[in-house]
Design a protein around this motif. Structure first.
Motif, PDB file in Angstrom:
ATOM      1  N   ALA A 137       0.385  -1.046  -0.048  1.00  0.00           N
ATOM      2  CA  ALA A 137      -0.136   0.494  -0.694  1.00  0.00           C
ATOM      3  C   ALA A 137       0.804   1.163  -0.427  1.00  0.00           C
ATOM      4  O   ALA A 137       0.183   2.876   0.617  1.00  0.00           O
ATOM      5  CB  ALA A 137      -1.386  -0.288   1.492  1.00  0.00           C
ATOM      6  N   ASP A 138       2.303   1.305  -0.391  1.00  0.00           N
ATOM      7  CA  ASP A 138       2.982   1.484   0.347  1.00  0.00           C
ATOM      8  C   ASP A 138       3.146   2.970  -1.917  1.00  0.00           C
ATOM      9  O   ASP A 138       3.709   2.713  -2.708  1.00  0.00           O
ATOM     10  CB  ASP A 138       4.895   1.373  -0.223  1.00  0.00           C
ATOM     11  N   GLN A 166      -4.404   4.205  -6.754  1.00  0.00           N
ATOM     12  CA  GLN A 166      -4.803   4.261  -5.782  1.00  0.00           C
ATOM     13  C   GLN A 166      -4.842   4.697  -4.744  1.00  0.00           C
ATOM     14  O   GLN A 166      -3.156   5.288  -4.173  1.00  0.00           O
ATOM     15  CB  GLN A 166      -4.754   2.673  -5.973  1.00  0.00           C
ATOM     16  N   LYS A 167      -5.734   4.848  -3.697  1.00  0.00           N
ATOM     17  CA  LYS A 167      -5.551   5.336  -1.659  1.00  0.00           C
ATOM     18  C   LYS A 167      -4.820   3.482  -1.648  1.00  0.00           C
ATOM     19  O   LYS A 167      -6.233   2.795  -1.724  1.00  0.00           O
ATOM     20  CB  LYS A 167      -7.198   5.735  -1.742  1.00  0.00           C
ATOM     21  N   PRO A 168      -4.350   3.857  -0.717  1.00  0.00           N
ATOM     22  CA  PRO A 168      -4.173   3.048   0.278  1.00  0.00           C
ATOM     23  C   PRO A 168      -5.083   2.140   0.787  1.00  0.00           C
ATOM     24  O   PRO A 168      -4.929   0.404   0.806  1.00  0.00           O
ATOM     25  CB  PRO A 168      -2.979   3.561   1.682  1.00  0.00           C
ATOM     26  N   ALA A 192       3.060   2.353   3.716  1.00  0.00           N
ATOM     27  CA  ALA A 192       4.090   3.596   3.266  1.00  0.00           C
ATOM     28  C   ALA A 192       5.073   4.016   4.519  1.00  0.00           C
ATOM     29  O   ALA A 192       4.692   3.976   5.688  1.00  0.00           O
ATOM     30  CB  ALA A 192       3.189   4.938   2.845  1.00  0.00           C
ATOM     31  N   GLY A 193       6.051   4.273   4.074  1.00  0.00           N
ATOM     32  CA  GLY A 193       7.379   5.176   5.419  1.00  0.00           C
ATOM     33  C   GLY A 193       7.286   6.163   5.238  1.00  0.00           C
ATOM     34  O   GLY A 193       7.194   6.928   3.816  1.00  0.00           O
ATOM     35  N   ARG A 194       8.091   6.847   5.953  1.00  0.00           N
ATOM     36  CA  ARG A 194       8.410   8.123   6.351  1.00  0.00           C
ATOM     37  C   ARG A 194       9.566   8.566   6.089  1.00  0.00           C
ATOM     38  O   ARG A 194      10.196   7.333   7.890  1.00  0.00           O
ATOM     39  CB  ARG A 194       7.492   9.353   6.796  1.00  0.00           C
ATOM     40  N   ALA A 203      -2.372   9.880   9.650  1.00  0.00           N
ATOM     41  CA  ALA A 203      -3.503   9.382   9.641  1.00  0.00           C
ATOM     42  C   ALA A 203      -3.456   8.262   9.131  1.00  0.00           C
ATOM     43  O   ALA A 203      -4.857   7.837   9.026  1.00  0.00           O
ATOM     44  CB  ALA A 203      -3.737  11.005   9.765  1.00  0.00           C
ATOM     45  N   GLU A 204      -2.561   8.489   8.415  1.00  0.00           N
ATOM     46  CA  GLU A 204      -2.826   7.769   6.748  1.00  0.00           C
ATOM     47  C   GLU A 204      -3.395   6.265   7.212  1.00  0.00           C
ATOM     48  O   GLU A 204      -3.906   5.345   7.277  1.00  0.00           O
ATOM     49  CB  GLU A 204      -1.991   8.000   5.562  1.00  0.00           C
TER      50      GLU A 204
END
Length: 457
Positions: A137-138, A166-168, A192-194, A203-204
């Motif tokens: 989902a990244d 696409q949205k995760p 996903a990571g940051r 939030a995501e």
């Protein structure tokens, strides 16, 4: 693994283990050394303080006073407190739900989430016989989606495709439905990571967690970040209902601060350790075994499990029968041994798990070039089947052909042939039943031989 911490702790405890009785005076210096060892290992200060106080309280209590060997009792207290800090026992995954059981992986960028997803998929497939689907989902890194697809193919699990437009949440929900239709037992969602914790990221991933209601939400964190790993895990734990932690790159972490801090600071158990780059390099976390290794006592249970899982028993028994009958140990047998040793993580990894061998493991790590095993295998692969069975044929032009084919030097080949000759002599001495019994008892492991490296079967 954790060499610096292990070395410092074993040195500091050595002075007290021989004492006939323990008092506050004669353990004060040892406790100070233990405290310094833990701080240098980047263990969080509150964890260090609590650990030292607990050891002191128990060491000066009745359990040591009444012991026939107070020094040994003190060592056991330190071991028990290490286990307590890291968690009392191994805590596995709770997959008792209507399939597919969803496992959500969270963490910062570069922590190793994608490779951990593939490693976990392989573990569940091979150890627990689960049918696994993986999905990325990244949507910020197309390379991450492609990487997971490649790794899924490598470990032989189902991959659900996704794309950056696409949205995760949509990806995860579609993947869950796909896994249900495919009768998958487990769906692993890589997120996903940051580069740092931020509100948007939290939030995501919180929305993602709420949508797919995972049975396990695992925080993946790089052990080499030390106590920062525990602090980051705490931040994620406040945003997500984490069920556990996966510590990655533990094989490269000589300090051990993260392993000793994460449980205490987050209240979440460490469930797995990433101990290498290969997809099989994920170990269930056993606090008691790791505490034993840190104190130089080895980890025989893990070694036995590795042997059972990774050693080819058919080849081991074939060699045992061959040696028992007094048949020649040839270069094909040696190649099999090199491959088995490589499967076990190399010599240093094996020695690290043997009681009292931690120092030798460190020496092996520094002195033995694991690439030399690859060169040896390349040389054997460059030989004809007849040459492998009859090494005495390898002379002159044959040597030049073999070294050209394997990209090595003639002196490398001479060294290999000498080592093989020494091992063959040792095997000859084992004619009879001794070899077979020994190999059965050790699950296929063989004792040290000549030539500077122990053969492994």
């Amino acid at each position: 693994m954790f060499q610096n911490l292990s070395e410092r702790l074993t040195q500091s405890l050595r002075s007290v283990t021989g004492k006939a009785r323990l008092s506050e005076d004669n353990i004060q210096g040892t406790l100070r050394e233990v405290r310094m060892a833990l701080l240098e290992a980047d263990v969080a200060l509150p964890v260090v303080t609590q650990f030292v106080n607990s050891v002191k309280e128990r060491a000066l209590g009745q359990e040591v006073m009444s012991s026939l060997s107070p020094g040994q009792a003190f060592l056991k207290i330190v071991q028990a407190e290490l286990e307590s800090v890291m968690g009392a026992a191994n805590e596995g995954l709770d997959l008792s739900t209507q399939p597919p059981a969803v496992i959500l992986l969270a963490g910062l960028q570069g922590a190793g989430k994608t490779t951990s997803a593939a490693k976990l998929a392989r573990l569940l497939k091979e150890r627990d016989k689960k049918k696994v689907t993986v999905v990325s989902a990244d949507v910020y890194r197309p390379a991450a989606i492609k990487q997971l697809e490649t790794l899924a193919a490598e470990v032989g699990v189902d991959f659900f495709p996704s794309s950056v437009d696409q949205k995760p949440v949509d990806i995860a929900l579609a993947a869950r439905e796909h896994a249900r239709i495919q009768f998958s037992d487990v769906l692993i969602v890589d997120t996903a990571g940051r580069l740092a914790v931020d509100a948007d990221m939290m939030a995501e991933i919180a929305a993602l967690e709420k949508a797919v209601t995972p049975v396990e939400t695992l925080f993946v964190v790089d052990a080499m970040t030390g106590q920062d790993a525990a602090n980051t895990a705490k931040a994620f734990g406040e945003a997500l209902p984490l069920t556990g932690v996966v510590l990655t790159k533990v094989d490269a972490d000589s300090r051990g601060g993260a392993a000793l801090s994460v449980r205490q600071i987050t209240g979440k158990p460490i469930k797995f350790l990433g101990v290498g780059e290969k997809t099989e390099a994920l170990d269930p976390f056993h606090p008691d075994r790791l505490a034993s290794r840190i104190l130089g006592m080895g980890d025989v249970l893990s070694l036995i499990e590795e042997v059972e899982q990774k050693v080819d028993r058919v080849k081991a028994e074939k060699l045992a029968r061959k040696v028992k009958k007094g048949k020649k140990f040839d270069l094909e047998d040696l190649r099999d041994q090199l491959q088995q040793m490589n499967n076990m993580g190399g010599m240093a990894s094996m020695l690290d798990k043997m009681p009292g061998m931690a120092g030798m493991a460190q020496a092996a790590q520094s002195q033995i070039d694991n690439k030399s095993f690859a060169r040896m295998e390349a040389m054997i692969n460059s030989m004809t089947p007849r040459e492998r069975r009859n090494p005495e044929l390898i002379q002159g032009t044959r040597k030049r052909r073999i070294t050209r084919g394997s990209g090595t030097q003639v002196q490398d080949l001479n060294r290999l042939l000498k080592q093989h000759k020494q091992m063959a002599k040792m095997m000859k001495k084992m004619k009879g039943g001794g070899m077979e019994k020994m190999m059965r008892g050790m699950g296929g492991m063989m004792p040290p031989g000549g030539g500077g490296f122990p053969p492994m079967r």
